[in-house]
Design an enzyme around this catalytic site. Structure first.
Site, PDB file in Angstrom:
ATOM      1  N   ASP A   1       0.871  -1.170   0.000  1.00 40.69           N
ATOM      2  CA  ASP A   1       0.000   0.000   0.000  1.00 40.69           C
ATOM      3  C   ASP A   1       0.915   1.228   0.000  1.00 40.69           C
ATOM      4  O   ASP A   1       2.074   1.123   0.386  1.00 40.69           O
ATOM      5  CB  ASP A   1      -0.839  -0.084   1.278  1.00 40.69           C
ATOM      6  CG  ASP A   1      -1.412   1.231   1.694  1.00 40.69           C
ATOM      7  OD1 ASP A   1      -2.210   1.774   0.925  1.00 40.69           O
ATOM      8  OD2 ASP A   1      -1.055   1.712   2.783  1.00 40.69           O
TER       9      ASP A   1
ATOM     10  N   ASP B   1      -1.629  -0.555   5.948  1.00 37.98           N
ATOM     11  CA  ASP B   1      -1.670   0.060   7.267  1.00 37.98           C
ATOM     12  C   ASP B   1      -3.049   0.538   7.685  1.00 37.98           C
ATOM     13  O   ASP B   1      -3.273   0.812   8.849  1.00 37.98           O
ATOM     14  CB  ASP B   1      -0.737   1.265   7.319  1.00 37.98           C
ATOM     15  CG  ASP B   1      -1.315   2.426   6.540  1.00 37.98           C
ATOM     16  OD1 ASP B   1      -1.727   2.204   5.387  1.00 37.98           O
ATOM     17  OD2 ASP B   1      -1.387   3.528   7.091  1.00 37.98           O
TER      18      ASP B   1
ATOM     19  N   ASP C   1      -7.310  -0.869   3.846  1.00 43.52           N
ATOM     20  CA  ASP C   1      -6.555  -2.059   3.468  1.00 43.52           C
ATOM     21  C   ASP C   1      -7.138  -3.334   4.067  1.00 43.52           C
ATOM     22  O   ASP C   1      -6.678  -4.431   3.762  1.00 43.52           O
ATOM     23  CB  ASP C   1      -5.097  -1.927   3.944  1.00 43.52           C
ATOM     24  CG  ASP C   1      -4.408  -0.746   3.311  1.00 43.52           C
ATOM     25  OD1 ASP C   1      -4.705  -0.466   2.135  1.00 43.52           O
ATOM     26  OD2 ASP C   1      -3.591  -0.092   3.986  1.00 43.52           O
TER      27      ASP C   1
HETATM   28  P1  ADP Z   1      -3.439   4.401   0.335  1.00 45.76           P
HETATM   29  O1  ADP Z   1      -4.344   3.454  -0.370  1.00 45.76           O
HETATM   30  O2  ADP Z   1      -2.265   4.801  -0.464  1.00 45.76           O
HETATM   31  O3  ADP Z   1      -3.082   3.963   1.704  1.00 45.76           O
HETATM   32  P2  ADP Z   1      -5.678   5.893   1.197  1.00 45.76           P
HETATM   33  O4  ADP Z   1      -6.660   5.037   0.464  1.00 45.76           O
HETATM   34  O5  ADP Z   1      -5.614   5.762   2.656  1.00 45.76           O
HETATM   35  O6  ADP Z   1      -4.259   5.749   0.543  1.00 45.76           O
HETATM   36  O7  ADP Z   1      -6.030   7.393   0.860  1.00 45.76           O
HETATM   37  C1  ADP Z   1      -6.156   7.809  -0.468  1.00 45.76           C
HETATM   38  C2  ADP Z   1      -6.621   9.223  -0.508  1.00 45.76           C
HETATM   39  O8  ADP Z   1      -7.959   9.275  -0.020  1.00 45.76           O
HETATM   40  C3  ADP Z   1      -5.852  10.165   0.364  1.00 45.76           C
HETATM   41  O9  ADP Z   1      -4.694  10.635  -0.274  1.00 45.76           O
HETATM   42  C4  ADP Z   1      -6.861  11.266   0.565  1.00 45.76           C
HETATM   43  O10 ADP Z   1      -6.882  12.113  -0.555  1.00 45.76           O
HETATM   44  C5  ADP Z   1      -8.170  10.512   0.613  1.00 45.76           C
HETATM   45  N1  ADP Z   1      -8.592  10.261   1.988  1.00 45.76           N
HETATM   46  C6  ADP Z   1      -8.636   9.078   2.613  1.00 45.76           C
HETATM   47  N2  ADP Z   1      -9.088   9.213   3.876  1.00 45.76           N
HETATM   48  C7  ADP Z   1      -9.310  10.524   4.061  1.00 45.76           C
HETATM   49  C8  ADP Z   1      -9.771  11.307   5.144  1.00 45.76           C
HETATM   50  N3  ADP Z   1     -10.077  10.786   6.343  1.00 45.76           N
HETATM   51  N4  ADP Z   1      -9.889  12.653   4.945  1.00 45.76           N
HETATM   52  C9  ADP Z   1      -9.573  13.189   3.776  1.00 45.76           C
HETATM   53  N5  ADP Z   1      -9.144  12.517   2.723  1.00 45.76           N
HETATM   54  C10 ADP Z   1      -9.013  11.202   2.837  1.00 45.76           C
HETATM   55 MG    MG Z   2      -2.560   3.227   3.626  1.00 46.01          MG
END
Ligand code: ADP
Ligand code: MG
Length: 661
Positions: free
Chosen positions: A332, A535, A539
């Site tokens: 991730d 994390d 996920d």
């Molecule tokens: P990854 O899959 O790389 O771990 P995430 O899925 O956690 O990334 O997050 C992807 C995007 O979704 C973040 O970069 C953000 O733009 C948006 N995002 C996720 N959760 C939040 C939140 N609680 N508040 C604002 N934006 C969020």
């Molecule tokens: Mg993540």
């Protein structure tokens, strides 16, 4: 968690098939029985050699030794027979009974003593591993000091509620997760992360239950109840892992069913062909396949203990064994490849709103989220001394953003895709700006109130300092296929991939939690064994789907912790190659153990069939084989996990691309 002894009782049943309850039958009484029986056998041997008279002394002392050691073995065999189960004690019991019938009391007692010594060694190995695991559990806090109505009261940890002010004095363990309101101190979080250096913390810093407060008194505002707090969750996970008996090798499971009858047939043939009952009995003695049955569990248990000590929690032995077969490692991005410690870089207001308005609205919406974006926004608001009152009505959309209701107005905080999904209009100029920012690796979060954009928050996330070297190590170890899955945009994801040395063809961006899971399922359908490292909440499905789900960090995201098979509690990526190497090393030791045990068993059986071994020598040889397997497995305990990196270079030389220097 009051009685860890009974809770771990099951974990240590005898894996030799002779499952005496080692909890009741603990090491000390076992030692005493062995010592007395050993002394009796000595007397018996001295008498048989003619140094003592009358000769009946030999019989009497052998019978005493037998009474002290043979009972649990015979009992186990009879129980097994009555239940219609096959266990190896039946073979040993048969040998003991047959030796008694032909008047070989000393040989019978020797077999029983040697089997008991084997049991002692095993009890010791299990006790050691259990101690390591229990070491984590004993840090569980029981009480907390709560400040209510101006007075300090000691309450049971279960009675602490969210929002309580909890006082933690130097030397106390933090009872619940919270944020420091007053005071500075350094906290020892080693039982959570394995990290021995104390962490210096002050107002605004998060603290986690189970950590030890060292020098100053702090007052924290509880953010979680005890049962939801970090430590309590870890204890549950460790407890479950501890209870799970290491799985026997499937081959060995099937093996037990045919083995006992096969050995009985061989002993029968030997008896018929040679007419020597001694030879037939010796076959039965050496046939007891304790070494083979211990081959897997001894190695797995040793590795589970080593890993737990080093902040790697493994929820079952099978997750060590699978390391050998991994074909794809999927990572991730946010919080895994990157540090996830984001910082607000800039706030761009639209219309007549101000940066403070945007921060306040966003922080209120994010206050219940543990996503790195949320933590960054909350900490920026705190720095600006903005009071955050949680509305309590926020709804999280993993990988996208958050919807909240504030003063009867609908608030959206999230990425561009989220705004599109929610039908919120984003002008072309802003879309172009977001794309440009993303290309620079900046994460952009939009904030809207009642569907009108009020501003944009730009955040920067840095790649973990260890990521690049970890990726290199994984490749050297033979894990060539590395991919990135992320909910973020392709621009940000590609930038990260290039920086850490992963081809952009292996980047899959804009993925919802479900997409991540589906992608892993696709990989599996095409015959891959997938290790997924993640994390966050988004996920969870992928962690659960992967053949091996590894989560990073011990604190923030409980869904990730629960759905994963392995937790890297130090919260960094360095433990990933360490874990995989430990898994591969465990697999090698298991294979070595199986070969060693089979070989020694076959040699001993041949020796017995051809009359080279006496019953007593057979019993000793059998125990030597068991000991050899246990000693081989114990190499895992004595090789510190820090030396994994050294071994990585050895592994590296196995791969064809490397030319040994
Ligand atoms: P990854 O899959 O790389 O771990 P995430 O899925 O956690 O990334 O997050 C992807 C995007 O979704 C973040 O970069 C953000 O733009 C948006 N995002 C996720 N959760 C939040 C939140 N609680 N508040 C604002 N934006 C969020
Ligand atoms: Mg993540």
């Amino acid at each position: 968690m009051t009685n860890t002894k009974t809770e771990f009782g099951d974990a240590c049943s005898h894996s030799c098939g002779c499952s005496h309850d080692l909890q009741k039958d603990t090491i000390k009484p076992l030692l005493i029985r062995i010592a007395i029986a050993g002394f009796c056998i000595l007397i018996s041997i001295i008498t048989e050699l003619g140094f003592l008279t009358p000769p009946e002394i030999a019989t009497v002392s052998s019978l005493i030794a037998l009474a002290l050691t043979a009972y649990p073995i015979l009992k186990e065999a009879i129980t097994g027979l009555l239940k219609g189960e096959r266990n190896v004690c039946e073979l040993a019991s048969l040998a003991i009974v047959a030796a008694i019938i032909i008047g070989e009391f000393t040989a019978a007692a020797e077999i029983a003593i040697i089997l008991t010594v084997g049991e002692l060694i095993e009890a010791h190995a299990y006790a050691r591993t259990r101690r390591d695991i229990e070491g984590i559990i004993t840090h569980n806090p029981r009480f907390g000091l709560v400040i209510r109505d101006g007075s300090i009261r000691q309450v049971n940890v279960d009675d602490i509620v969210i929002g309580d002010q909890v006082m933690v004095r130097p030397g106390d363990r933090v009872p619940v997760d919270g944020i420091i309101g007053e005071g500075h101190s350094s906290l020892d979080e080693s039982c959570l992360t394995g990290e021995s250096l104390p962490q210096v913390k002050g107002p605004g810093s998060p603290v986690y239950s189970g950590s030890m407060n060292q020098d100053g008194t702090i007052i924290l505002n509880a953010t979680k109840k005890y049962e939801d707090s970090t430590y309590s969750r870890i204890v549950h996970l460790v407890h479950d892992a501890g209870l799970k008996r290491p799985p026997s090798h499937p081959f060995i499971d099937r093996f037990s069913h045919i083995y006992t009858p096969l050995m009985l047939i061989i002993a029968g043939i030997v008896l018929v062909l040679t007419g020597s009952i001694i030879r037939a009995i010796t076959v039965l003695i050496v046939a007891c396949p304790c070494a083979l049955l211990l081959a897997t569990p001894s190695a797995v248990l040793a590795s589970l203990g080593v890993a737990a000590k080093n902040g790697i929690l493994i929820k079952g032995g099978e997750f060590l064994e699978i390391c050998q077969s991994i074909t794809v490692i999927v990572l991730d991005k946010t919080g895994t490849i990157t540090s996830g410690r984001m910082q607000v870089d800039a706030i761009v207001p639209y219309g007549d709103s101000t940066a403070s308005d945007i921060l306040e609205v966003a922080a209120r919406a994010e206050c219940s989220s543990s996503h790195p974006v949320a933590l960054a926004i909350i900490s920026a608001a705190r720095e600006k001394k903005i009071a955050i009152s949680c509305s309590g009505s926020a709804h999280n959309h993993p990988g996208l953003g958050i919807v909240d209701l504030q003063n009867e107005k609908q608030v959206h905080v999230g990425n561009l895709r989220f705004m599109h999904d929610q039908g919120i209009e984003v002008p072309d100029g802003i879309i172009a700006e977001i794309e440009e920012q993303n290309l620079r690796g900046t994460i952009v979060v939009l904030v809207s109130v009642d569907r009108n954009l009020i501003g944009m928050i730009r955040l920067v996330d840095t790649i973990r300092p260890e990521t690049e070297s970890v990726i290199t190590q994984l490749r050297i170890m033979g894990n060539d296929r590395l991919e990135i899955l992320t909910g973020d945009s392709s621009q940000v994801a590609n930038g990260v991939a290039i920086q850490c040395g992963i081809s952009i063809d292996s980047v899959h961006s804009g993925m919802y939690p479900q997409d991540k899971e589906n992608y892993i399922a696709e990989l599996q359908q095409s015959g891959n064994v997938v290790c997924f490292v993640g994390d966050g909440t988004n996920d969870g499905p992928a962690l659960a789907r992967a053949n091996l789900g590894i989560s990073i960090g011990s604190r923030e995201d409980t869904i990730a912790l629960e759905t994963s098979n392995v937790i890297l509690m130090k919260g960094d990526l360095k433990s990933l190659p360490a874990f995989i190497t430990l898994g591969k090393r465990t697999g090698r030791i298991i294979l070595m153990n199986v070969i060693l045990a089979l070989l020694l068993n076959m040699i001993l059986i041949c020796g017995a069939v051809f009359g080279v071994l006496s019953p007593a020598m057979g019993a000793i040889g059998h125990q030597v084989a068991t000991l050899a397997v246990l000693l081989n497995a114990s190499r895992l305990i004595y090789q510190p996990i820090g030396s994994v990196s050294k071994e990585m270079h050895l592994d590296a030389c196995d791969c064809v691309r490397c030319v040994p220097s």
